[in-house]
Scaffold this motif. Structure first.
Motif, PDB file in Angstrom:
ATOM      1  N   SER A  41       4.888  10.855   3.718  1.00 20.58           N
ATOM      2  CA  SER A  41       5.510  10.868   2.404  1.00 20.58           C
ATOM      3  C   SER A  41       4.442  10.985   1.341  1.00 20.58           C
ATOM      4  O   SER A  41       3.414  10.309   1.378  1.00 20.58           O
ATOM      5  CB  SER A  41       6.307   9.570   2.194  1.00 20.58           C
ATOM      6  OG  SER A  41       6.737   9.468   0.853  1.00 20.58           O
ATOM      7  N   ALA A  42       4.638  11.882   0.353  1.00 18.14           N
ATOM      8  CA  ALA A  42       3.670  12.034  -0.734  1.00 18.14           C
ATOM      9  C   ALA A  42       3.757  10.890  -1.727  1.00 18.14           C
ATOM     10  O   ALA A  42       2.869  10.729  -2.556  1.00 18.14           O
ATOM     11  CB  ALA A  42       3.902  13.363  -1.439  1.00 18.14           C
ATOM     12  N   ASP A  43       4.832  10.149  -1.660  1.00 23.55           N
ATOM     13  CA  ASP A  43       4.997   9.046  -2.613  1.00 23.55           C
ATOM     14  C   ASP A  43       5.559   7.808  -1.913  1.00 23.55           C
ATOM     15  O   ASP A  43       6.676   7.377  -2.181  1.00 23.55           O
ATOM     16  CB  ASP A  43       5.897   9.469  -3.776  1.00 23.55           C
ATOM     17  CG  ASP A  43       7.252   9.988  -3.312  1.00 23.55           C
ATOM     18  OD1 ASP A  43       7.426  10.199  -2.094  1.00 23.55           O
ATOM     19  OD2 ASP A  43       8.149  10.152  -4.159  1.00 23.55           O
ATOM     20  N   PRO A  44       4.768   7.193  -1.006  1.00 21.95           N
ATOM     21  CA  PRO A  44       5.253   5.988  -0.329  1.00 21.95           C
ATOM     22  C   PRO A  44       5.458   4.864  -1.327  1.00 21.95           C
ATOM     23  O   PRO A  44       4.789   4.789  -2.365  1.00 21.95           O
ATOM     24  CB  PRO A  44       4.130   5.665   0.654  1.00 21.95           C
ATOM     25  CG  PRO A  44       2.907   6.250   0.014  1.00 21.95           C
ATOM     26  CD  PRO A  44       3.382   7.500  -0.644  1.00 21.95           C
ATOM     27  N   THR A  45       6.357   3.966  -0.996  1.00 16.34           N
ATOM     28  CA  THR A  45       6.555   2.812  -1.875  1.00 16.34           C
ATOM     29  C   THR A  45       5.304   1.953  -1.906  1.00 16.34           C
ATOM     30  O   THR A  45       4.876   1.501  -2.974  1.00 16.34           O
ATOM     31  CB  THR A  45       7.762   1.986  -1.396  1.00 16.34           C
ATOM     32  OG1 THR A  45       8.919   2.820  -1.362  1.00 16.34           O
ATOM     33  CG2 THR A  45       8.015   0.807  -2.333  1.00 16.34           C
ATOM     34  N   VAL A  46       4.696   1.738  -0.739  1.00 12.02           N
ATOM     35  CA  VAL A  46       3.466   0.939  -0.663  1.00 12.02           C
ATOM     36  C   VAL A  46       2.417   1.698   0.139  1.00 12.02           C
ATOM     37  O   VAL A  46       2.697   2.192   1.229  1.00 12.02           O
ATOM     38  CB  VAL A  46       3.728  -0.434  -0.007  1.00 12.02           C
ATOM     39  CG1 VAL A  46       2.418  -1.228   0.103  1.00 12.02           C
ATOM     40  CG2 VAL A  46       4.753  -1.233  -0.799  1.00 12.02           C
ATOM     41  N   LEU A  47       1.218   1.763  -0.435  1.00 11.92           N
ATOM     42  CA  LEU A  47       0.060   2.279   0.277  1.00 11.92           C
ATOM     43  C   LEU A  47      -0.831   1.097   0.619  1.00 11.92           C
ATOM     44  O   LEU A  47      -1.290   0.365  -0.267  1.00 11.92           O
ATOM     45  CB  LEU A  47      -0.719   3.273  -0.588  1.00 11.92           C
ATOM     46  CG  LEU A  47      -2.048   3.762   0.013  1.00 11.92           C
ATOM     47  CD1 LEU A  47      -1.797   4.614   1.256  1.00 11.92           C
ATOM     48  CD2 LEU A  47      -2.863   4.530  -1.023  1.00 11.92           C
ATOM     49  N   VAL A  48      -1.075   0.883   1.916  1.00 12.33           N
ATOM     50  CA  VAL A  48      -1.995  -0.157   2.372  1.00 12.33           C
ATOM     51  C   VAL A  48      -3.308   0.525   2.706  1.00 12.33           C
ATOM     52  O   VAL A  48      -3.353   1.445   3.528  1.00 12.33           O
ATOM     53  CB  VAL A  48      -1.450  -0.897   3.609  1.00 12.33           C
ATOM     54  CG1 VAL A  48      -2.467  -1.925   4.095  1.00 12.33           C
ATOM     55  CG2 VAL A  48      -0.128  -1.574   3.284  1.00 12.33           C
ATOM     56  N   ILE A  49      -4.382   0.063   2.078  1.00 10.93           N
ATOM     57  CA  ILE A  49      -5.711   0.604   2.336  1.00 10.93           C
ATOM     58  C   ILE A  49      -6.463  -0.403   3.206  1.00 10.93           C
ATOM     59  O   ILE A  49      -6.674  -1.543   2.799  1.00 10.93           O
ATOM     60  CB  ILE A  49      -6.482   0.850   1.028  1.00 10.93           C
ATOM     61  CG1 ILE A  49      -5.677   1.760   0.093  1.00 10.93           C
ATOM     62  CG2 ILE A  49      -7.848   1.462   1.316  1.00 10.93           C
ATOM     63  CD1 ILE A  49      -6.288   1.899  -1.302  1.00 10.93           C
ATOM     64  N   GLY A  50      -6.839   0.025   4.396  1.00 10.98           N
ATOM     65  CA  GLY A  50      -7.547  -0.858   5.317  1.00 10.98           C
ATOM     66  C   GLY A  50      -6.794  -1.023   6.614  1.00 10.98           C
ATOM     67  O   GLY A  50      -5.669  -1.546   6.623  1.00 10.98           O
ATOM     68  N   GLY A  51      -7.420  -0.612   7.724  1.00 12.50           N
ATOM     69  CA  GLY A  51      -6.742  -0.637   9.020  1.00 12.50           C
ATOM     70  C   GLY A  51      -7.309  -1.646   9.982  1.00 12.50           C
ATOM     71  O   GLY A  51      -7.407  -1.378  11.187  1.00 12.50           O
ATOM     72  N   GLY A  52      -7.663  -2.823   9.469  1.00 12.54           N
ATOM     73  CA  GLY A  52      -8.011  -3.931  10.346  1.00 12.54           C
ATOM     74  C   GLY A  52      -6.768  -4.737  10.684  1.00 12.54           C
ATOM     75  O   GLY A  52      -5.634  -4.287  10.477  1.00 12.54           O
TER      76      GLY A  52
END
Length: 409
Positions: free
Chosen positions: A2-13
């Protein structure tokens, strides 16, 4: 994606994938991006202790209670991502007997199950334990395989509609009057995306992402070495019962032990020097508990960077910085759609994710409750499937490279 997600989480730990899973289970449209393979930052470069809470019992009672509760939860939901080993706190000749008594009393007050042992009983429990051990007590420690844990959280998030993208670094963040308006993500994504809300779950790198949005965090990262040694047959985790110092923990893995660690302040988690003395000291100090490790062949050595949060005293003795977690709302800096989650421990990642998701859902007007403490992780009871997920999301990390994909665990 999605080009416009409701939430973008940065960090894959662990924390980032835990947040993505939590939000996806609540029906939120979420995308996660990680600049490397999943778990390649702090999560996969730890010693892999599943904390009973005993290490913090006398210094941080609430943090110890969180560890105890979350370790119990992980044993229920995480299957082969964790291993039951038990733990032992040992006092050697010359170690402070009063500290031992304080630690033991604090564990019992916190509700951590203990069993006191004299030196001979401890040696009956652990083959090869040093003759210098005068007394010990048992605690319910365990071992975490972080590569599996992170991959399982990511797969569970994806199964509930999340987009998960390793090898997708954030390259720029645009802000406007109402906060973040767009994020440029490179690598495997290579898109300009416009999320409604952003979560910075990058651990020791949280300052860098926050600065892109014109915000501040205040991390005080500290490096520590871990050494994997060939050694078969250690049962429980060994903890030196003394004030925290270098080389005070030995963790059993499959056909090896992981010894560590040190605590050396670093100015940045991305580039820092390492020193041979850290390896030597960790092995020497751990050999005081388990003498055979002094001559055990080394399999691999790695350093991890602790995501310590201390905005007011960045130059302080970093062993004394709280291992609790903090969630920062950057609204008071003019970025109302950004939260940063910092600090914490691998054992408490799920709670960190729950509290963060609660804050985000409150902002978004989402009323769905958290379900992550009750629902097992995807593939939790199938080590082969977990290891396939690890490969899918970037491969094993140093902590569990000797187990994941080897039919161990």
């Amino acid at each position: 994606m999605s080009a416009d997600p409701t939430v973008l989480v940065i960090g894959g730990g662990a924390t980032g994938t835990g947040i993505a899973r939590d939000l996806a289970l609540r029906g939120v449209d979420v995308t996660l991006v990680e600049r490397g393979g999943l778990g390649s930052g702090t999560s996969g470069r730890s010693h892999g202790l599943l904390h009973s809470g005993a290490r913090y019992a006398e210094s941080d009672a609430s943090g110890a209670a969180e560890c105890l509760a979350e370790s119990r939860t992980l044993r229920e939901i995480a299957g082969a991502c964790v291993r039951e080993t038990g733990g032992l706190f040992v006092r050697l000749e010359g170690d402070d007997a009063a500290y031992f008594e304080t630690k033991l009393a604090a564990c019992e007050e916190t509700g951590i199950e203990t069993e006191r042992l004299d030196g001979d009983a401890a040696r009956d429990l652990v083959d090869g334990l040093s003759d210098a051990v005068v007394e010990a007590f048992r605690v319910p420690d365990g071992v975490v395989y972080p590569s599996r844990l992170v991959a399982a959280n990511a797969a569970d998030a994806a199964a509930h509609g999340a987009d998960v993208h390793p090898h997708a670094p954030v390259e720029a963040i645009e802000t406007g009057a109402d906060g973040i308006t767009a994020v440029d993500v490179g690598g495997s994504v290579d898109e300009h995306i416009e999320p409604t809300h952003v979560v910075n779950a990058t651990g020791a790198w949280a300052d860098r992402i926050a600065e892109m949005a014109g915000c501040t965090v205040g991390m005080a990262p500290s490096r520590g070495v871990m050494v994997s040694l060939e050694y078969d047959g250690l049962g429980p985790v060994l903890n030196r019962c003394r004030d925290p110092d270098d080389g005070d923990i030995v963790l059993p893995h499959e056909g090896e032990v992981v010894v560590g660690t040190t605590s050396v302040p670093v100015s940045t988690p991305e580039t820092y020097e390492t020193a041979e003395w850290e390896i030597e000291r960790s092995i020497e100090e751990c050999a005081a508990m388990l003498p055979a490790v002094a001559e055990a062949p080394e399999r691999r050595t790695w350093w991890g960077v602790r995501p310590l949060y201390e905005p007011d005293e960045a130059a302080a003795d970093r062993r004394g910085i709280s291992r609790g977690f903090t969630i920062l709302d950057h609204g008071d800096e003019g970025v109302s759609n950004l939260h940063s989650v910092v600090g914490g421990k691998l054992t408490t990642y799920r709670e960190m994710a729950e509290v963060t998701a609660d804050r985000v859902c409150e902002r978004l007007g989402v009323a769905e409750p958290c379900r992550t403490a009750e629902e097992p992780l995807v593939g939790a009871d199938d080590p082969s499937r977990l290891d396939a997920l690890v490969e899918q999301y970037g491969g094993p990390n140093p902590t569990d490279a000797g187990v994941v994909g080897t039919d161990g665990g």
